[in-house]
Design an enzyme around this catalytic site. Structure first.
Site, PDB file in Angstrom:
ATOM      1  N   SER A 125       0.845  -1.207   0.000  1.00  0.00           N
ATOM      2  CA  SER A 125       0.000   0.000   0.000  1.00  0.00           C
ATOM      3  C   SER A 125       0.871   1.246   0.000  1.00  0.00           C
ATOM      4  CB  SER A 125      -0.914   0.031   1.236  1.00  0.00           C
ATOM      5  OG  SER A 125      -1.823  -1.030   1.229  1.00  0.00           O
ATOM      6  N   ALA A 129      -4.846  -0.725  -2.599  1.00  0.00           N
ATOM      7  CA  ALA A 129      -4.112  -0.197  -1.448  1.00  0.00           C
ATOM      8  C   ALA A 129      -5.116   0.125  -0.342  1.00  0.00           C
ATOM      9  CB  ALA A 129      -3.356   1.064  -1.856  1.00  0.00           C
ATOM     10  N   LYS A 130      -4.682  -0.066   0.894  1.00  0.00           N
ATOM     11  CA  LYS A 130      -5.570   0.247   2.024  1.00  0.00           C
ATOM     12  C   LYS A 130      -5.204   1.648   2.508  1.00  0.00           C
ATOM     13  CE  LYS A 130      -7.296  -2.031   6.220  1.00  0.00           C
ATOM     14  NZ  LYS A 130      -8.719  -1.881   6.022  1.00  0.00           N
ATOM     15  N   VAL A 131      -5.927   2.621   1.993  1.00  0.00           N
ATOM     16  CA  VAL A 131      -5.589   4.042   2.162  1.00  0.00           C
ATOM     17  C   VAL A 131      -6.638   4.728   3.029  1.00  0.00           C
ATOM     18  CG1 VAL A 131      -5.240   6.212   0.898  1.00  0.00           C
ATOM     19  CG2 VAL A 131      -4.513   4.036  -0.121  1.00  0.00           C
ATOM     20  N   TYR A 184     -11.720   5.483   3.096  1.00  0.00           N
ATOM     21  CA  TYR A 184     -12.708   5.121   4.114  1.00  0.00           C
ATOM     22  C   TYR A 184     -13.746   6.207   4.373  1.00  0.00           C
ATOM     23  CZ  TYR A 184     -10.630   0.674   4.498  1.00  0.00           C
ATOM     24  OH  TYR A 184     -10.238  -0.592   4.177  1.00  0.00           O
TER      25      TYR A 184
END
Ligand code: PMP
Length: 290
Positions: free
Chosen positions: A64, A152-154, A158
Site C-alpha cells: 500500500s 491499497a488500504k488508504v 474510508y
C-alpha cells in the site's frame, strides 16, 4: 475506550504512552487522507498469542505504501516483531492491531517525503458472530478504480465507507452492501462479501474491492473442504433471496447475513456450506496460520 493512562503504542521508533504520543497538525495524512494502514487480529491460542496472517497483513501494508509512493522502509519481519513486543508490553492476547503510516508536514499535493509508523492495539474479544446482519444496498458507490488505487488500504478511501455504513445505520440496517460504478456488488464498508446458491459460493471479482486477506483464507478453506467457489461480477438481484450469504474480514471474521434489502436468505444457516466455512475459520485463527 481504546487506551488508558498506561497503554503503550509504538510511534516513530519508540514505545511510548498513548497519552503522550504527539503528531503535528500540518501532515498530508490528516488533511488529505494520504495514509496507509492495516487491521490485524491476534488470538490467544494453545501456543500463546498468535497474530493471524501477520506476513500477509504487513506485506499488504508495505505494498500500500509503495503504491501510494509513501517512503516506508520497515520489513515484514521487523513489523511482526514490533507487534509481538507491543502486545506483550500491553499484556494483550485477543487484540485488534492497527498499524498506521502517516506522512511528515507537507501541505502540497505531492508524494510523501518521509513517513512515521505507529502501531496501536486494544483488547478485542469477538462479539460479532452472535447475530445475523440485516444489510441494505447502499445509495453510495465504491470509489471509481480509475480514480483511486483500490488494492491499497488508504485512509482516504474510508470516507466512502463511513458514508455507506452510516446511511445503512440511519435507515435501521446493520451494514451496507456497496456496488461498483457498473452496479455490480463490490463489498461492504469494511468487509468482503460471499453468497451461496446450491452449495456453491460466489464472491465479487477484483476491481473495485479491497482483496481481503480473509477472502483469501475463505478460498483456502473452501479448497480444503471441497466447497466450490467462484469469483465473478454479479448484480444484487442475483444475491437477493439466495440460500445464504456472509461478510468476511479480519475484524468481522465471518458474519452471517440475515437479509438483503429485507429479502431474507432462505436456508437454515446450520445447513449451509457458509456455516462450515465460518466454523473452519473460527478453528483456524485459534490453532495456527494456514
Ligand atoms: N474491504 C474493505 C473495504 C475493508 O476495509 C476490509 C478490512 N480490511 C476488507 C474488505 C477485508 O479485508 P481483510 O480480510 O484483509 O481484513
Amino acid at each position: 475506550m481504546y487506551y488508558n493512562n498506561e497503554t503503550l503504542v509504538y510511534f516513530n521508533g519508540n514505545f511510548v504512552k498513548a497519552k503522550d504520543a504527539q503528531t503535528d497538525l500540518y501532515g498530508q495524512s490528516l488533511h488529505y487522507g494520504y495514509s496507509v494502514f492495516e487491521g490485524i487480529k491476534s488470538y490467544k491460542t494453545d501456543e500463546g498469542t498468535k497474530i493471524f496472517k501477520a506476513e500477509e497483513h504487513y506485506d499488504r501494508l508495505r505494498r500500500s505504501a509503495a503504491l501510494m509512493q509513501i517512503p516506508f522502509s520497515y520489513s515484514t519481519q521487523e513489523l511482526t516483531d514490533l507487534t509481538y513486543q507491543l502486545l506483550e508490553l500491553n499484556k494483550l492476547s485477543d487484540a485488534y492491531i492497527r498499524p498506521l503510516v502517516i506522512c511528515s508536514p507537507n501541505m502540497s499535493l505531492t508524494k510523501g517525503k518521509q513517513s512515521f509508523l505507529t502501531l496501536l492495539t486494544w483488547e478485542w474479544d469477538n462479539g460479532y458472530l452472535a447475530d445475523k446482519a440485516r444489510i441494505m444496498t447502499s445509495s453510495f458507490q465504491r470509489p471509481n478504480p480509475k480514480a483511486f488505487l483500490m488494492e491499497a488500504k488508504v485512509g482516504g478511501h474510508y470516507v466512502n465507507s463511513i458514508l455507506a455504513s452510516q446511511e445503512a445505520k440511519d435507515k435501521g440496517y446493520d451494514e451496507a452492501l456497496v456496488l461498483d460504478e457498473k452496479g455490480n456488488v463490490a463489498e461492504s464498508s469494511g468487509a468482503n462479501v460471499f453468497y451461496e446458491k446450491d452449495g456453491m459460493l460466489y464472491t465479487p471479482a477484483k476491481g473495485s474491492i479491497l482483496p481481503g486477506i480473509t477472502r483469501n483464507t475463505v478460498f483456502e478453506i473452501c479448497k480444503e473442504l471441497n466447497i466450490p467457489v467462484k469469483e465473478t461480477f454479479f448484480k444484487p438481484d442475483e444475491m437477493r433471496g439466495a440460500d445464504a450469504a456472509f461478510f468476511c474480514g479480519t475484524a468481522a471474521e465471518i458474519v452471517a447475513l440475515d437479509s438483503l434489502d429485507d429479502v431474507p436468505f432462505t436456508k437454515n444457516w446450520k445447513d449451509t456450506a457458509s456455516d462450515k466455512v465460518q466454523q473452519a475459520y473460527q478453528k483456524l485463527v485459534r490453532v495456527r496460520s494456514l
